[in-house]
Design a protein around this motif. Sequence first.
Motif, mmCIF file in Angstrom:
data_model
loop_
_atom_site.group_PDB
_atom_site.id
_atom_site.type_symbol
_atom_site.label_atom_id
_atom_site.label_comp_id
_atom_site.label_asym_id
_atom_site.label_seq_id
_atom_site.Cartn_x
_atom_site.Cartn_y
_atom_site.Cartn_z
ATOM 1 N N ALA A 279 0.855 -1.060 0.125
ATOM 2 C CA ALA A 279 0.007 -0.017 0.276
ATOM 3 C C ALA A 279 0.913 1.172 0.072
ATOM 4 N N ALA A 280 1.866 1.218 0.756
ATOM 5 C CA ALA A 280 2.971 2.268 0.639
ATOM 6 C C ALA A 280 3.603 2.755 -0.577
ATOM 7 N N LEU A 286 1.861 7.176 -6.761
ATOM 8 C CA LEU A 286 1.033 8.068 -6.842
ATOM 9 C C LEU A 286 1.552 9.758 -6.560
ATOM 10 N N GLN A 287 2.067 9.721 -5.373
ATOM 11 C CA GLN A 287 2.879 10.856 -4.985
ATOM 12 C C GLN A 287 3.780 11.426 -5.330
ATOM 13 N N ALA A 296 9.671 0.891 0.200
ATOM 14 C CA ALA A 296 8.647 -0.022 0.021
ATOM 15 C C ALA A 296 9.217 -1.220 -0.677
ATOM 16 N N MET A 297 9.827 -0.767 -1.752
ATOM 17 C CA MET A 297 10.486 -1.864 -2.686
ATOM 18 C C MET A 297 11.057 -2.969 -2.089
ATOM 19 N N SER A 298 12.130 -2.441 -0.911
ATOM 20 C CA SER A 298 12.928 -3.309 -0.364
ATOM 21 C C SER A 298 12.507 -4.154 0.945
ATOM 22 N N SER A 299 11.204 -3.946 1.187
ATOM 23 C CA SER A 299 10.593 -4.495 2.357
ATOM 24 C C SER A 299 9.660 -5.741 2.292
#
Length: 388
Positions: A279-280, A286-287, A296-299
């Motif tokens: 979601a992040a 979008l932001q 977020a990709m790394s998580s």
Amino acid sequence: MAAAPATSTASAPSSFPSARRARASAGAGARPSLVSLRIRAANPATVNVTAAADPAPVFQSVTAFAPATVANLGPGFDFLGCAVADASLSLGDTVTATLDPTLPPATVSIASVTSPSRPHLADRLSKDPLRNCAGIAAIAALRALGVRSHAVSIHLTKGLPLGSGLGSSAASAAAAAKAVDTLFGSRLARDDLVLAGLESEKAVSGFHADNIAPAILGGFVLVRSYDPFHLVPLCSPPALRLHFVLVTPDFEAPTSKMRAALPKQVDVHQHVRNSSQAAALVAAVLQGDAGLIGSAMSSDGIVEPTRAPLIPGMAAVKAAALQAGALGCTISGAGPTAVAVIEGEEKGEEVARRMVDAFWSAGKLKATATVAQLDTLGARVIATSSLD
């Protein structure tokens, strides 16, 4: 991209939204007033189809290009992906679809398969249209269009390696579907074009659209659902200068093997954490928040931990990318390509060098690197020739 199991028939394309709508509007027990036909490959195998029209061709031939894709983007397993390309359009596949009066009507043949940068690769790809991604997608596009009076031959030029995690099969399928659709006047709706390519993906790597959707639409795409089929393109602000460092080791990671490694059960706490990261990531796109995209990709705490050990040196490569200033790093699709994100191109060369060195020092794998940018166009026509 190589070899789907050969089959003699396939069911009518009930997955196509237009077909679903027709059945729904006909009422219970009724049938839509559609014409039944059979789209065949150039060999005796056939594909049963249902369609409503027999469109006339608009061009003699059409050449289309489709870019590489990065699927999953870390926590978005099977529902997030984006398209990436370089300025020379070498990071992708090209298909030329040509009307061929020497073939029986409503047939598809693959006339040639070439790979200028990897000559040995072409020999590994079948010219049977039912065992080649471009052929399967071309047949599905003809079926969706309802073409039954013309035949098409396909010339495929591979720019992507096989089993690389860069959407090789999707690029071939997207370029073929786009070329065939344009050949007959660009009649297919966006979803139908993606579904034509998804027929190919289903045959070779499983029923998931996180490669084929961005390969056709470009940019970031969220696959919300398959029944009903619903894609959500994610538009980021124009000011976002996101670039991708793609490092591909000399190592093949078949999608089937990498999917087999996935856990059969997931702890609820892991699920919640991964869902929040996905979601992040969507919010960050979008932001236009490059830092949050990378973080977020790394998580990913579910898929990447199970696949990384199968790619020699992957953990060290991710660490090297982050130490060199990348905003984030993960496995591209099923791998073995590692993808790092940076804002702008300035750090691209250094991040790439460090990642290549890490693959060699930690995994004893040679690797090649490309710095690409987000491709917002997806599959597009690059050449046409007029009807005689």
